[in-house]
Motif scaffolding. Sequence first.
Motif, PDB file in Angstrom:
ATOM      1  N   ARG A  52       0.827  -1.202   0.000  1.00  0.00           N
ATOM      2  CA  ARG A  52       0.000   0.000   0.000  1.00  0.00           C
ATOM      3  C   ARG A  52       0.866   1.260   0.000  1.00  0.00           C
ATOM      4  NH1 ARG A  52      -3.066  -2.175   4.631  1.00  0.00           N
ATOM      5  NH2 ARG A  52      -4.262  -3.857   3.710  1.00  0.00           N
ATOM      6  N   LEU A  53       2.003   1.189   0.659  1.00  0.00           N
ATOM      7  CA  LEU A  53       2.887   2.348   0.751  1.00  0.00           C
ATOM      8  C   LEU A  53       3.800   2.505  -0.463  1.00  0.00           C
ATOM      9  CD1 LEU A  53       4.007   2.054   4.468  1.00  0.00           C
ATOM     10  CD2 LEU A  53       2.409   3.688   3.511  1.00  0.00           C
ATOM     11  N   ILE A  54       4.243   1.387  -1.015  1.00  0.00           N
ATOM     12  CA  ILE A  54       5.239   1.413  -2.085  1.00  0.00           C
ATOM     13  C   ILE A  54       4.640   0.759  -3.330  1.00  0.00           C
ATOM     14  CG2 ILE A  54       7.565   0.732  -2.750  1.00  0.00           C
ATOM     15  CD1 ILE A  54       7.958   0.263   0.360  1.00  0.00           C
ATOM     16  N   PRO A  55       4.292   1.551  -4.321  1.00  0.00           N
ATOM     17  CA  PRO A  55       3.745   0.945  -5.546  1.00  0.00           C
ATOM     18  C   PRO A  55       4.844   0.225  -6.326  1.00  0.00           C
ATOM     19  CG  PRO A  55       4.018   3.298  -5.838  1.00  0.00           C
ATOM     20  CD  PRO A  55       4.358   2.998  -4.403  1.00  0.00           C
ATOM     21  N   PRO A  56       4.457  -0.738  -7.159  1.00  0.00           N
ATOM     22  CA  PRO A  56       5.460  -1.426  -7.976  1.00  0.00           C
ATOM     23  C   PRO A  56       6.166  -0.461  -8.924  1.00  0.00           C
ATOM     24  CG  PRO A  56       3.370  -2.598  -8.040  1.00  0.00           C
ATOM     25  CD  PRO A  56       3.123  -1.307  -7.336  1.00  0.00           C
TER      26      PRO A  56
END
Length: 87
Positions: A52-56
Amino acid sequence: MISYVLAKVFRIIYLLLIIYVLLSWFPRISWQKQPFYALKSFADLFLMPFRRLIPPIGMVDISPIIAFICLSFIAEFLINFLYKMGL
């Protein structure tokens, strides 16, 4: 000792997450069947907050790397704290 047991628990968590990450490289795995469903459900407990915090980035999901780093810090802190307390 509680610190010893906790260290073993964290090693099992690391191992299961590594297995999940390695298996995620194989697109033909059916994650709806056991034991893969159980492994994915377990791994998602740890990885979803980081996803949720770090998108791909492109097609690369770096959330497992961040999860391993955070789990390492948490494990090290808790195990050392309990060891110093004599537990």
